[in-house]
Structures are given as structure tokens and as C-alpha cells.
Design a protein around this motif. Structure first.
Motif, short mmCIF file in Angstrom:
data_model
loop_
_atom_site.label_atom_id
_atom_site.label_comp_id
_atom_site.label_asym_id
_atom_site.label_seq_id
_atom_site.Cartn_x
_atom_site.Cartn_y
_atom_site.Cartn_z
N THR A 132 -6.68 23.52 83.20
CA THR A 132 -6.24 24.59 82.30
C THR A 132 -4.76 24.91 82.52
OG1 THR A 132 -8.47 25.54 82.32
CG2 THR A 132 -6.68 26.95 81.56
N GLU A 133 -4.36 24.98 83.77
CA GLU A 133 -2.96 25.27 84.09
C GLU A 133 -2.05 24.16 83.58
OE1 GLU A 133 -0.24 26.36 88.02
OE2 GLU A 133 -2.40 26.07 88.18
N ASP A 134 -2.46 22.90 83.78
CA ASP A 134 -1.65 21.78 83.30
C ASP A 134 -1.53 21.79 81.78
OD1 ASP A 134 -2.86 19.38 85.78
OD2 ASP A 134 -1.35 20.95 85.89
N ASP A 305 4.24 22.65 98.58
CA ASP A 305 2.83 22.40 98.31
C ASP A 305 2.65 21.45 97.12
OD1 ASP A 305 2.11 24.02 100.39
OD2 ASP A 305 1.78 25.80 99.15
N VAL A 306 3.44 21.68 96.07
CA VAL A 306 3.31 20.86 94.87
C VAL A 306 3.73 19.41 95.15
CG1 VAL A 306 4.20 20.53 92.54
CG2 VAL A 306 3.60 22.81 93.32
N GLN A 517 5.95 11.38 87.59
CA GLN A 517 5.18 12.47 88.18
C GLN A 517 6.09 13.50 88.82
OE1 GLN A 517 2.38 11.08 91.10
NE2 GLN A 517 1.46 13.09 91.43
N VAL A 518 7.15 13.04 89.48
CA VAL A 518 8.12 13.97 90.08
C VAL A 518 8.77 14.81 88.98
CG1 VAL A 518 10.33 14.10 91.28
CG2 VAL A 518 8.56 12.57 92.11
N GLY A 519 9.12 14.16 87.86
CA GLY A 519 9.71 14.91 86.75
C GLY A 519 8.76 15.95 86.20
N ASP A 520 7.47 15.59 86.07
CA ASP A 520 6.48 16.56 85.58
C ASP A 520 6.36 17.75 86.54
OD1 ASP A 520 6.03 14.89 83.47
OD2 ASP A 520 4.22 13.97 84.30
N LEU A 521 6.36 17.46 87.85
CA LEU A 521 6.28 18.55 88.83
C LEU A 521 7.51 19.44 88.74
CD1 LEU A 521 4.90 16.65 91.96
CD2 LEU A 521 3.64 18.10 90.39
N SER A 522 8.67 18.83 88.54
CA SER A 522 9.91 19.61 88.43
C SER A 522 9.86 20.53 87.22
CB SER A 522 11.11 18.66 88.33
OG SER A 522 12.31 19.37 88.23
N ARG A 524 7.15 21.63 85.80
CA ARG A 524 6.13 22.65 86.07
C ARG A 524 6.70 23.79 86.91
NH1 ARG A 524 0.68 21.34 89.57
NH2 ARG A 524 0.03 23.48 89.95
N LEU A 525 7.47 23.46 87.95
CA LEU A 525 8.09 24.49 88.78
C LEU A 525 9.11 25.29 87.97
CD1 LEU A 525 8.63 22.43 92.05
CD2 LEU A 525 7.00 24.29 91.74
#
Length: 633
Positions: A132-134, A305-306, A517-522, A524-525
Motif C-alpha cells: 500500500t505504501e509503495d 534502514d531503507v 532500485q536505488v533511484g526508487d528508494l531515493s 521514496r525518501l
């Protein structure tokens, strides 16, 4: 492969549900309830029907995630969680009512199922929250409100005529599934076998390479080949020329240079991708720290953590890239001499040119007696045979390890037994013992090499002394050694360049995925920080508005407050009219200016701007009296 497996599991699970539901209907049939035990078996069928139905939904959600259908995944996860919760509630009801207390088998089975259902509910809840968050922050897909019913598929048609001759059935599906303890034992076994194969392979490779280096030191077998060719009339040996001709026909030298540049480009691209991902992680860590320093109340996900999982993945690829970089450096240094080392120039010569470099021993040459090379040739052939036997034994060991049925042996052990661990270790030891004979053969082969090498070196010393006595020229030895060395190098370069390209063909796409994936995490943050700032800004604006509303309400309730907060008409007249936001007007005798801030505050209360200006002019910028005017109008 993962998606196909999940689809199969979903179909198998959902195909079992109708059978359980039919059994449940039979248990609830009044005409059959005199048989007894109908209630406990009915409860058993219903709980398993609910659990498998939820499991099928969960598997299908995983399939949708693999297909990037994020909204469909959320819908399936939600349904799976609802059914799982229904299952756990029903199981609690069955336990509290003591329906299966009289049947130890059913009681034990339902207890195990209750644990599974509880674990599945927790797992589904966590996955649903994350999905849901994603979806809210990244994918923004619509979650369908209605879902098609999952249905099992028949794998055979009942109306087809079966052949008279049937294929013999193999082992039943899932019969080789292992318990967790057996799986751990299998993993230990595989690690032990990997270590054994690595040790044996390293031993074979090291001993073979050591023998070849020792032979090269005494110029074998080049000197023997050159001497035989001299005695037969000179010229390049036919088999050697065939190898040179193949290199020329296939344009191997130019292909090596092209492959070299391609390998450099792939290596540089892979390392750039790795560096980009690593740099992005560090920047996100720094930004996260600075943001938290300036916003102590921020409680979003921490970058550490992420990034935890992706950093472990990058660490793995960093080790791989470091090893490949070391190998690439050695290879590139050796390839740099392709255009400078004269031995590679020999590979471009025609046969007639090479024949002139290898004269024969005829004519007015030495006139000496020919040297007997029979024993030396026999020993070299024996050494070559020894190498071949060694490779055969090693491949036999690899096949034996690969085909050894350790799974069935571990599966036969009762995992619930107190001695299970000991029995697992005994089976692993039996497997190791079964390979000791082959490992012993490899060691014996290596031991024979030492004796054979001593004999070859002694015989070669006699051969060289005899050859010197016959006044044979060593120039042919050098030429043949250079040609064979160049050919060996070309084969070595071709092999390792291909291995390097295959490595980067596998690693580079995976690094691109990690970088994405790193870009997606960035992102997201960054979204979390932006949402926090937006919420903080809205909260501050709301607080300021509430303060202003309270001040105005207090001013409205206290008419005398305007005399202290608003300037008098005489003060307005005395102020300089050139100030921005001030309009000089004629109001009877004194001139009055209209304050833009007061106009703005009244307009924000949804009054007409022209009426606001007129009211402020009329009452010399007295906000309270202007407000009364506007409210009464």
C-alpha cells in the motif's frame, strides 16, 4: 520461473478447495450425520478450505507483483488477508468448543494449521502495508474493487480415450520436499562438496600448470619438435601450420583487439553503474542526516534502514567487480604486447616464410649422427596421457557428486527424532566416503607426475647434450617455441576475453536493476521529506490563521481595542505618502492612506475588495469600524 511456480501453486491450492467444500457438504448432510464424527471432519474440511483459498490468493498476488500489476496485487493481498483472518477466527471457535478434542490426529493437524494461518496473517499484513505504501508513493495504480474468481485447471480431459500403454509413473510430485532440518543438512552437504570439488580442481590445475612451466623452462616440447622437423627436411610442422592458418583465416588477432575494446567498455559501464548507485546511496544518507538535523520531529523511514538490503547487494557486486578488475588488469597488460612482441608477428607470416625460418639438417650441414628421441617422445606422450586421465577422473568426481541422491537419503531420516541431527551427519559422511576413492585416484595421478617429470628432465638433458654434440642449430627451437607460445596466448586471450564478456553480460543488467532500485528508494525518501514539509507548512499556516482569527475576534468583542491597534486619522495624514502600499485620498479635510495589509486581511474574509477599500477610507483605516460597516452592509 518464479512467476510460473507461483501460478502453479495458486492453481493447485484453489483446485483443492472444491474437494474440501464437497466433503464439508457431505459432513453437513442430515441424512449422513448418523455415521458419527461428522462435525469434527466438517470443521477440518472448512478450515483447510479457507486456508488454501487464502493461500491461492496470496500466490496470485505474488504473480501480479512479478507482472508489475501493483493494484491487482493489493486487491489479492486484501482478499487473502480477509480469508486468512476468517480462517483463524473459525479455528479459535473450533478450539474453544472442543470439537476435535476426541480425535488426536485432527487436533494435531488443526493446531499446526492454526500456527500456519497465524503466521500467514502476520506476513500478509506486513506485505499489504508495504504494498500500500509503495502504491501510494510510487506507482499510484487503481485498486480494483471486484476480482475474478480463482479457478483450478484440469490437467487431463476426462472424455479423452486413454492410451492402452501407459508411461510408468515417476515419483509423486513434492515427494522430495525436505523438512527445515533436512534442508539445513542438505545445505551443509552442498558446501562440503563444493569445497571438495574446488580443492580437487585447484590441485589438478596447479599441478598441470607447474608441469608445463617446468617443461617450458627446458624448452620442451619445442626443442624436440624442432629437431624432428630438421631431420625430416625442415620447414614448419604441418600440424603447427594448420593452427597458424586457422588464426589467419578467422582473423583472430583483429578479433582479439575488438573483443578487448568491447570488454573495456563493458567493464567501465558496469563500474560506472556501481559507482553511480553507491554515490546515490551516500548522498541520500547525507541528505537524510541534514534533514533530520533541521527537522527533529521528522519520524519517516531512515535512509540506513531503507538502504540496508540494497547495500548488501552492492557489497556482493563490489567483491565480484574487484576480482574481475584484477583479472582484467592482468589480461589487458598481456594484450598490450600484441602489437609489439615479435612472436605474434610470426602468426601473420605465410607458410613459405615460416619454412625458411626452419631449415633442415640436410646437405653440407653438420654431418653428425641423428639423436635417438624415442624415449623422450614416449615420456612426453605419457605425461600428456597423465594430464588427460587426470581431467577424466576430475569430471568423474563432478558427475558423481552431481548424481548422488542425497535428498532421498536425508528425506528418509525422521526429523522429529532426537537423533535426527546425528543421522543427518552420518548420511553426509557416507556421501563423503563414497567419493574418497575418486579423490584418491586424483592424488595418485598427481604423485605419478613427479616421478614422470624427473624422468623427462633427465632424458631431455641427455637429448640436449647429444644434440649439441651433433652441432644441431638451436634457432629452430626458438622459432617453434615462439610460434607455439603465440598460439597458446591467442587461445588463452580468446578464452578469458569471452569469460570476461560473459561475466559483464550477466552482472551489468543486475547492476542496472540495483541502480534503478536505488533511484526508487531515493525518490521514496524524497517524497517522505516533501510530505513532511508540506504538512509542516500547512500546520504553520493554520496556526497563524487561528492566531489571526482569535486576535480579530477579540478585537471585535472589544471596540476600544481598535484605538490602540489602529493609527488615528491624524497619524495617517502625517505619514509620508510615498511608502509602497499606500494610497493618498481626500476624505473631507484630511488625507487618508489605505493600508494594503489591512485590505488584504479583510479581503481574505471574503469581502469585496472595492468595498473594503471604501470602508477603510471612510473610517481612516480603522479596521474594526470598517469591519462593522462591511458586516452591516
Amino acid at each position: 520461473r518464479f512467476g510460473k511456480a507461483k501460478t502453479l501453486f495458486a492453481r493447485l491450492a484453489i483446485a483443492t478447495v472444491p474437494i474440501l467444500n464437497e466433503s464439508l457438504s457431505l459432513c453437513q448432510d442430515p441424512t449422513l450425520q448418523h455415521i458419527g464424527k461428522h462435525e469434527e471432519w466438517g470443521a477440518y474440511c472448512k478450515t483447510w478450505s479457507l486456508f488454501l483459498n487464502a493461500r491461492a490468493e496470496y500466490h496470485d498476488a505474488s504473480v501480479n507483483r512479478e507482472k508489475s500489476k501493483w493494484g491487482m496485487e493489493l486487491a489479492r493481498l486484501s482478499r487473502a488477508l480477509t480469508i486468512t483472518q476468517e480462517c483463524t477466527q473459525f479455528l479459535s471457535s473450533v478450539t474453544s468448543r472442543g470439537i476435535v478434542e476426541g480425535n488426536p490426529m485432527l487436533s494435531s493437524s488443526l493446531l499446526e494449521l492454526e500456527n500456519k494461518a497465524t503466521e500467514q496473517a502476520v506476513e500478509l499484513q506486513d506485505r499489504l502495508v508495504q504494498a500500500t505504501e509503495d502504491n501510494d508513493h510510487i506507482y499510484h495504480e487503481v485498486v480494483p474493487s471486484e476480482l475474478l474468481e480463482l479457478r483450478g485447471e484440469l490437467l487431463a480431459k476426462a472424455d479423452k480415450t486413454l492410451p492402452t500403454t501407459m508411461t510408468e509413473l515417476k515419483a509423486p510430485m513434492f515427494s522430495n520436499l525436505l523438512s527445515s532440518a533436512a534442508s539445513a543438512a542438505l545445505e551443509r552437504y552442498e558446501q562440503i562438496m563444493d569445497t571438495l570439488l574446488y580443492q580437487m580442481s585447484s590441485l589438478v590445475e596447479e599441478q598441470t600448470e607447474a608441469a608445463r612451466k617446468e617443461l617450458a623452462r627446458v624448452n620442451l616440447p619445442h626443442s624436440l619438435t624442432a629437431y624432428k622437423q630438421e631431420q625430416s627436411g625442415g620447414g614448419i610442422p604441418l600440424d603447427l601450420w594448420c593452427r597458424v592458418e586457422t588464426i589467419q583465416r578467422d582473423k583472430k588477432m583483429q578479433q582479439l583487439k575488438n573483443d578487448l575494446w568491447e570488454l573495456r567498455d563493458k567493464a567501465e559501464a558496469a563500474r560506472n553503474t556501481f559507482t553511480q548507485a553507491s554515490k546515490q546511496l551516500e548522498e541520500d544518507m547525507e541528505l537524510d542526516g541534514l534533514f533530520r538535523e533541521h527537522n527533529p520531529g521528522f519520524e519517516g523511514h531512515t535512509a540506513a534502514d531503507v538502504q540496508k538490503d540494497v547495500r548488501q547487494t552492492l557489497l556482493h557486486y563490489e567483491k565480484l567487480l574487484s576480482k574481475s578488475q584484477a583479472g582484467d588488469s592482468v589480461l589487458l597488460k598481456r594484450l598490450e604486447i600484441l602489437d609489439t612482441d615479435p612472436k605474434y608477428k610470426l602468426l601473420t607470416f605465410q607458410k613459405s616464410q615460416l619454412d625458411r625460418l626452419l631449415p633442415g639438417a640436410s646437405g653440407g650441414g653438420s654431418g653428425g649422427t641423428a639423436v635417438d628421441t624415442t624415449e623422450l617422445s614416449r615420456l612426453l606422450v605419457e605425461l600428456s596421457t597423465l594430464f588427460h586421465e587426470r581431467d577424466v577422473i576430475l569430471n568423474t568426481l563432478k558427475r558423481a557428486v552431481q548424481t548422488y541422491d542425497i535428498r532421498s537419503k536425508l528425506g528418509q531420516v525422521d526429523s522429529s527424532s532426537p537423533q535426527a541431527e546425528q543421522e543427518y551427519n552420518q548420511e553426509i559422511q557416507k556421501a563423503r566416503n563414497s567419493f574418497q576413492g575418486i579423490a584418491y585416484d586424483i592424488q595418485e595421478n598427481v604423485n605419478r607426475q613427479a616421478e614422470l617429470m624427473d624422468a623427462i628432465l633427465n632424458e631431455n638433458e641427455s637429448f640436449m647434450l647429444s644434440r649439441e654434440a651433433s652441432a644441431s642449430s638451436p634457432e629452430s627451437d626458438t622459432c617453434i617455441a615462439m610460434i607455439e607460445g603465440a598460439i597458446d596466448d591467442v587461445e588463452f586471450f580468446t578464452k578469458h576475453l569471452k569469460e570476461g564478456q560473459d561475466f559483464y553480460n550477466v552482472v551489468s543488467p543486475k547492476l542496472e536493476q540495483v541502480n534503478q532500485q536505488v533511484g526508487d528508494l531515493s525518490v521514496r525518501l524524497a517524497i517522505e521529506r516533501c510530505e513532511y514539509e508540506d504538512n509542516a507548512r500547512i500546520s504553520e499556516q493554520r496556526r497563524q490563521q487561528e492566531t489571526e482569527d482569535a486576535r480579530m475576534a477579540a478585537s471585535f468583542n472589544d471596540p476600544n481595542a481598535s484605538s490602540t491597534s489602529d493609527p488615528s486619522p491624524s497619524e495617517n495624514v502625517r505619514q509620508t505618502p510615498s511608502q509602497p502600499g499606500v494610497e493618498m485620498v481626500s476624505h473631507n479635510e484630511p488625507q487618508v492612506r489605505v493600508d494594503d495589509q489591512k485590505v488584504s486581511s479583510l479581503v481574505e474574509m471574503d469581502f469585496d475588495p472595492d468595498k473594503v477599500v471604501a470602508a477603510l477610507k471612510k473610517y481612516d483605516n480603522n479596521v474594526q469600524m470598517a469591519l462593522n460597516e462591511l458586516l452591516s452592509g
